[in-house]
Scaffold this motif. Structure first.
Motif, PDB file in Angstrom:
ATOM      1  N   TYR A   1      11.237 -16.816 -19.850  1.00  0.00           N
ATOM      2  CA  TYR A   1      11.304 -18.071 -20.602  1.00  0.00           C
ATOM      3  C   TYR A   1      10.769 -17.889 -22.030  1.00  0.00           C
ATOM      4  N   THR A   2       9.598 -17.268 -22.160  1.00  0.00           N
ATOM      5  CA  THR A   2       9.021 -17.091 -23.500  1.00  0.00           C
ATOM      6  C   THR A   2       9.854 -16.116 -24.330  1.00  0.00           C
ATOM      7  N   ALA A   3      10.401 -15.094 -23.698  1.00  0.00           N
ATOM      8  CA  ALA A   3      11.266 -14.162 -24.432  1.00  0.00           C
ATOM      9  C   ALA A   3      12.475 -14.908 -24.996  1.00  0.00           C
ATOM     10  N   MET A   4      13.055 -15.797 -24.202  1.00  0.00           N
ATOM     11  CA  MET A   4      14.202 -16.574 -24.673  1.00  0.00           C
ATOM     12  C   MET A   4      13.798 -17.516 -25.816  1.00  0.00           C
ATOM     13  N   LEU A   5      12.626 -18.140 -25.716  1.00  0.00           N
ATOM     14  CA  LEU A   5      12.143 -18.993 -26.808  1.00  0.00           C
ATOM     15  C   LEU A   5      11.967 -18.185 -28.089  1.00  0.00           C
ATOM     16  N   GLU A   6      11.369 -17.004 -27.962  1.00  0.00           N
ATOM     17  CA  GLU A   6      11.102 -16.161 -29.124  1.00  0.00           C
ATOM     18  C   GLU A   6      12.400 -15.660 -29.754  1.00  0.00           C
ATOM     19  N   ILE A   7      13.326 -15.220 -28.933  1.00  0.00           N
ATOM     20  CA  ILE A   7      14.616 -14.745 -29.440  1.00  0.00           C
ATOM     21  C   ILE A   7      15.396 -15.915 -30.043  1.00  0.00           C
ATOM     22  N   GLY A   8      15.377 -17.050 -29.350  1.00  0.00           N
ATOM     23  CA  GLY A   8      16.070 -18.237 -29.849  1.00  0.00           C
ATOM     24  C   GLY A   8      15.519 -18.711 -31.179  1.00  0.00           C
ATOM     25  N   SER A   9      14.219 -18.658 -31.341  1.00  0.00           N
ATOM     26  CA  SER A   9      13.589 -19.060 -32.596  1.00  0.00           C
ATOM     27  C   SER A   9      14.060 -18.156 -33.736  1.00  0.00           C
ATOM     28  N   TYR A  10      14.086 -16.869 -33.487  1.00  0.00           N
ATOM     29  CA  TYR A  10      14.537 -15.915 -34.494  1.00  0.00           C
ATOM     30  C   TYR A  10      16.002 -16.154 -34.854  1.00  0.00           C
ATOM     31  N   LEU A  11      16.852 -16.277 -33.835  1.00  0.00           N
ATOM     32  CA  LEU A  11      18.279 -16.469 -34.090  1.00  0.00           C
ATOM     33  C   LEU A  11      18.548 -17.811 -34.771  1.00  0.00           C
ATOM     34  N   GLY A  12      17.803 -18.838 -34.385  1.00  0.00           N
ATOM     35  CA  GLY A  12      17.940 -20.141 -35.034  1.00  0.00           C
ATOM     36  C   GLY A  12      17.608 -20.066 -36.511  1.00  0.00           C
TER      37      GLY A  12
END
Length: 141
Positions: A115-126
């Motif tokens: 979950y946190t990996a997805m948040l971190e990756i999503g934040s970067y991509l966003g």
């Protein structure tokens, strides 16, 4: 850990803080051992190298399968680690690590880490998408 990039712009240190925090909250809400969950979250990626630059030895398994044991060994060098924390650290990459987690808290960290990996990756991509959209708007005017 602050010197090693983990998920794009998130350092290994910040990722572990994030996992520790969410792990604590979820385990507390479920009536599980939230203290051990927080400790394991802080230590689950204590592998102390940049896995992108590290040369793989012949026959060595990929980083995702090997770093939990490295993290556990490093954690044991510096802290007293209980059996529950040990299981959480060494099995946080399940099912890649193959052996089933033994404790409910171990299943929680498996989910929280993803979950946190997805948040971190999503934040970067966003952020990258915002920058690209801004550049496109600037180009149109």
């Amino acid at each position: 850990m602050k010197n090693f990039r983990h998920h794009y712009s998130t350092t290994c240190y910040q990722h572990c803080i994030n996992v520790s925090y969410y792990n604590y909250l979820v385990c507390r809400k479920l009536g599980l051992n939230s203290r051990s969950a927080a400790r394991a979250g802080l230590l689950h990626d204590l592998f102390l190298y940049d896995w992108r630059d590290r040369e793989k030895k012949k026959g060595e398994m990929p980083h995702g399968m090997t770093h939990p044991k490295v993290a556990l060994n490093n954690a044991k060098q510096h802290f007293e680690i209980g059996k529950r924390e040990e299981d959480m650290i060494v099995k946080h990459m399940w099912p890649l690590t193959l052996k089933f987690p033994k404790y409910a808290e171990s299943y929680v960290i498996v989910c929280i880490d993803k979950y946190t990996a997805m948040l971190e990756i999503g934040s970067y991509l966003g952020q990258k998408m915002k920058e690209k959209a801004k550049a496109m708007r600037t180009k149109q005017h």
